[in-house]
Write a protein that holds these residues in place. Structure first.
Motif, PDB file in Angstrom:
ATOM      1  N   THR A  44       1.053  -0.916   0.019  1.00  0.00           N
ATOM      2  CA  THR A  44      -0.649  -0.259  -0.478  1.00  0.00           C
ATOM      3  C   THR A  44       0.757   1.166   0.065  1.00  0.00           C
ATOM      4  OG1 THR A  44      -1.869  -1.408   0.774  1.00  0.00           O
ATOM      5  CG2 THR A  44      -1.750   1.038   1.600  1.00  0.00           C
ATOM      6  N   ILE A  45       1.686   1.502   0.757  1.00  0.00           N
ATOM      7  CA  ILE A  45       3.040   2.234   0.579  1.00  0.00           C
ATOM      8  C   ILE A  45       3.405   2.756  -0.979  1.00  0.00           C
ATOM      9  CG2 ILE A  45       5.147   1.419   1.515  1.00  0.00           C
ATOM     10  CD1 ILE A  45       5.290   3.627   3.515  1.00  0.00           C
ATOM     11  N   GLY A  46       3.592   1.610  -1.674  1.00  0.00           N
ATOM     12  CA  GLY A  46       4.043   1.484  -2.895  1.00  0.00           C
ATOM     13  C   GLY A  46       2.604   2.458  -3.199  1.00  0.00           C
ATOM     14  N   LEU A  47       1.466   1.594  -3.518  1.00  0.00           N
ATOM     15  CA  LEU A  47       0.585   2.776  -4.415  1.00  0.00           C
ATOM     16  C   LEU A  47       0.814   4.278  -3.618  1.00  0.00           C
ATOM     17  CD1 LEU A  47      -1.525   0.429  -3.905  1.00  0.00           C
ATOM     18  CD2 LEU A  47      -0.876   0.191  -5.704  1.00  0.00           C
ATOM     19  N   TYR A  48       0.328   4.542  -2.772  1.00  0.00           N
ATOM     20  CA  TYR A  48       0.765   5.898  -2.252  1.00  0.00           C
ATOM     21  C   TYR A  48       1.957   6.333  -2.939  1.00  0.00           C
ATOM     22  CZ  TYR A  48      -3.377   6.300   0.425  1.00  0.00           C
ATOM     23  OH  TYR A  48      -4.645   5.644   1.016  1.00  0.00           O
ATOM     24  N   ALA A  49       3.224   5.578  -3.193  1.00  0.00           N
ATOM     25  CA  ALA A  49       4.050   6.561  -3.797  1.00  0.00           C
ATOM     26  C   ALA A  49       4.025   6.834  -4.983  1.00  0.00           C
ATOM     27  CB  ALA A  49       5.250   5.985  -3.173  1.00  0.00           C
ATOM     28  N   ALA A  50       3.675   5.312  -5.364  1.00  0.00           N
ATOM     29  CA  ALA A  50       3.126   5.296  -7.301  1.00  0.00           C
ATOM     30  C   ALA A  50       2.925   6.736  -7.398  1.00  0.00           C
ATOM     31  CB  ALA A  50       3.131   4.395  -8.081  1.00  0.00           C
ATOM     32  N   LEU A  51       1.209   6.658  -6.677  1.00  0.00           N
ATOM     33  CA  LEU A  51       0.104   8.037  -7.512  1.00  0.00           C
ATOM     34  C   LEU A  51       0.664   9.740  -6.886  1.00  0.00           C
ATOM     35  CD1 LEU A  51      -2.715   9.049  -7.523  1.00  0.00           C
ATOM     36  CD2 LEU A  51      -3.446   8.390  -5.423  1.00  0.00           C
ATOM     37  N   THR A  52       1.408   9.391  -6.059  1.00  0.00           N
ATOM     38  CA  THR A  52       2.257  10.343  -5.880  1.00  0.00           C
ATOM     39  C   THR A  52       3.151  11.440  -7.115  1.00  0.00           C
ATOM     40  OG1 THR A  52       2.054  10.694  -3.155  1.00  0.00           O
ATOM     41  CG2 THR A  52       3.815  12.462  -4.275  1.00  0.00           C
ATOM     42  N   LEU A  53       3.446  10.100  -7.419  1.00  0.00           N
ATOM     43  CA  LEU A  53       4.362  10.352  -8.206  1.00  0.00           C
ATOM     44  C   LEU A  53       4.168  10.739  -9.960  1.00  0.00           C
ATOM     45  CD1 LEU A  53       7.275   7.603  -7.449  1.00  0.00           C
ATOM     46  CD2 LEU A  53       7.753  10.114  -7.356  1.00  0.00           C
ATOM     47  N   HIS A  54       2.628   9.815  -9.911  1.00  0.00           N
ATOM     48  CA  HIS A  54       2.068  10.408 -10.974  1.00  0.00           C
ATOM     49  C   HIS A  54       1.178  11.387 -10.906  1.00  0.00           C
ATOM     50  CE1 HIS A  54      -0.873   9.235 -14.289  1.00  0.00           C
ATOM     51  NE2 HIS A  54      -1.949   9.127 -13.612  1.00  0.00           N
ATOM     52  N   ASP A  55       0.837  11.976  -9.842  1.00  0.00           N
ATOM     53  CA  ASP A  55       0.577  13.313 -10.364  1.00  0.00           C
ATOM     54  C   ASP A  55       1.407  14.082 -10.637  1.00  0.00           C
ATOM     55  OD1 ASP A  55      -2.431  12.208  -8.797  1.00  0.00           O
ATOM     56  OD2 ASP A  55      -1.405  12.531  -6.493  1.00  0.00           O
ATOM     57  N   ALA A  66       7.461   1.952  -9.327  1.00  0.00           N
ATOM     58  CA  ALA A  66       8.176   3.145  -8.627  1.00  0.00           C
ATOM     59  C   ALA A  66       7.277   2.003  -7.834  1.00  0.00           C
ATOM     60  CB  ALA A  66       7.760   4.559  -8.858  1.00  0.00           C
ATOM     61  N   ALA A  67       6.611   1.835  -7.838  1.00  0.00           N
ATOM     62  CA  ALA A  67       5.710   0.973  -6.409  1.00  0.00           C
ATOM     63  C   ALA A  67       6.134   0.207  -5.990  1.00  0.00           C
ATOM     64  CB  ALA A  67       4.436   0.814  -6.629  1.00  0.00           C
ATOM     65  N   ILE A  68       6.258  -1.483  -7.359  1.00  0.00           N
ATOM     66  CA  ILE A  68       7.614  -2.055  -6.909  1.00  0.00           C
ATOM     67  C   ILE A  68       8.453  -1.605  -6.084  1.00  0.00           C
ATOM     68  CG2 ILE A  68       8.679  -4.043  -8.225  1.00  0.00           C
ATOM     69  CD1 ILE A  68       6.295  -4.541 -10.252  1.00  0.00           C
ATOM     70  N   ALA A  69       9.227  -1.061  -6.460  1.00  0.00           N
ATOM     71  CA  ALA A  69      10.937  -0.480  -5.713  1.00  0.00           C
ATOM     72  C   ALA A  69      10.802   0.282  -4.660  1.00  0.00           C
ATOM     73  CB  ALA A  69      11.206   0.538  -7.052  1.00  0.00           C
ATOM     74  N   VAL A  70       9.235   0.740  -3.799  1.00  0.00           N
ATOM     75  CA  VAL A  70       9.051   1.452  -2.719  1.00  0.00           C
ATOM     76  C   VAL A  70       9.149  -0.082  -2.079  1.00  0.00           C
ATOM     77  CG1 VAL A  70       7.634   3.006  -1.547  1.00  0.00           C
ATOM     78  CG2 VAL A  70       8.982   3.445  -3.999  1.00  0.00           C
ATOM     79  N   THR A  71       8.092  -0.362  -2.525  1.00  0.00           N
ATOM     80  CA  THR A  71       7.372  -1.739  -2.091  1.00  0.00           C
ATOM     81  C   THR A  71       8.720  -3.002  -1.216  1.00  0.00           C
ATOM     82  OG1 THR A  71       5.197  -1.749  -2.038  1.00  0.00           O
ATOM     83  CG2 THR A  71       5.819  -3.794  -1.772  1.00  0.00           C
ATOM     84  N   VAL A  72       9.567  -2.837  -2.277  1.00  0.00           N
ATOM     85  CA  VAL A  72      10.381  -4.373  -1.984  1.00  0.00           C
ATOM     86  C   VAL A  72      11.831  -3.600  -1.246  1.00  0.00           C
ATOM     87  CG1 VAL A  72      12.593  -5.029  -3.361  1.00  0.00           C
ATOM     88  CG2 VAL A  72       9.855  -5.420  -4.433  1.00  0.00           C
TER      89      VAL A  72
END
Length: 289
Positions: A44-55, A66-72
């Motif tokens: 989930t924290i990967g999703l939030y990071a990805a949405l922030t970057l997409h915005d 990016a979501a995968i990288a942050v999650t890992v």
């Protein structure tokens, strides 16, 4: 017929998400004997990071990476901080630790991004007409991407050296150490792979459910139902169990009642486990006492 087809495709899409998450759980469990309850929160924290970057203008496909990288990264940091220091065989302690990590991550998400529901963009828009039914393109993409990811994992474990090493550690960490495979290195790779699969599942699921700090709580428990149904240590069982749970869940919601979907799924799982405690694809083990 139209309703059945839509329910079936939706169920397969949901089941693909549960199967990916279940596969990640099984890979981590087989390599390290840790039932990782923090898997959903970390994804989930990967999703939030990805949405922030997409915005901020990052293309959605790069946001997925990016979501995968942050999650890992977050998952491996959590493992090194709270799981690795535990003595081997501390299964209950590791379980409690991952629960604690999950609560900490959810609190961090609420602090950094707040609790308000957010829309998450779909990878594809529109629908595909099939036999008179309009099937959401996102559902078809979810099934296709999950199938490719599962095929890659099957190839990794069946045809590569690192896959053989991961299977060796799963069978016996001591034997793997004697063979010079390095159980800690394999454990990190297993965690990275499991977390990456969870992040991919989350990215496929979020467009349908929206985004809140606990968005993956329900899929996590359904993924657990799938791996117990399929067999706790079976990767194929995790996939098939997840697909089964997804289809039953959606058929129950369509033809019985949406309020009883979980009751139907977990009742079925319990009945199967009463008949076959090791799951559909698990292996019964015997211990000499």
């Amino acid at each position: 017929m139209d309703q059945f087809l839509l329910a079936l495709v939706s169920g397969l899409a949901s089941g693909a998400v549960y199967g990916l998450m279940g596969l990640g759980l099984v890979i981590i469990y087989r390599a390290t004997d840790v039932v990782n309850f923090a898997l959903a929160s970390l994804a989930t924290i990967g999703l939030y990071a990805a949405l922030t970057l997409h915005d901020r203008g990052l293309p959605l496909m790069l946001a997925a990476l990016a979501a995968i990288a942050v999650t890992v990264a977050c998952g491996l940091a959590a493992r090194e901080a709270v799981i690795r220091p535990l003595a081997q065989g501390e299964l209950l302690s590791a379980l409690v630790m991952t629960m604690g990590v999950s609560l900490i991550v959810e609190s961090a998400i609420s602090t950094l991004w707040d609790d308000q529901p957010r829309l998450f963009p779909s990878l594809v828009e529109g629908s595909v007409s099939f036999v008179g039914s309009a099937i959401p393109a996102q559902s078809l993409l979810t099934i296709a991407v999950a199938a490719v990811a599962m095929a890659v994992v099957a190839y990794l474990f069946g045809r590569t050296t690192i896959g053989s090493a991961m299977r060796a550690v799963a069978e016996s960490a001591d034997t793997a150490q004697i063979l010079g495979l390095g159980s800690q290195r394999i454990a990190r790779i297993s965690w990275a792979l499991g977390l990456g699969l969870a992040a991919l599942a989350a990215f496929l699921y979020a467009p349908r459910a929206g985004l809140v700090p606990t968005v993956l709580s329900a899929p996590l428990f359904r993924a657990f139902a799938g791996i117990f149904l399929g067999g706790l240590t079976s990767m194929y069982g995790a996939v098939i169990g997840g697909l089964t749970v997804g289809v039953l869940d959606n058929l129950a919601a369509s033809y019985v009642s949406a309020g009883y979907r979980d009751t139907f799924v977990f009742t079925f799982t319990i009945l199967v486990l009463l008949i076959r405690p090791q799951g559909l694809f698990g292996v019964r083990t015997f211990q000499r006492v």
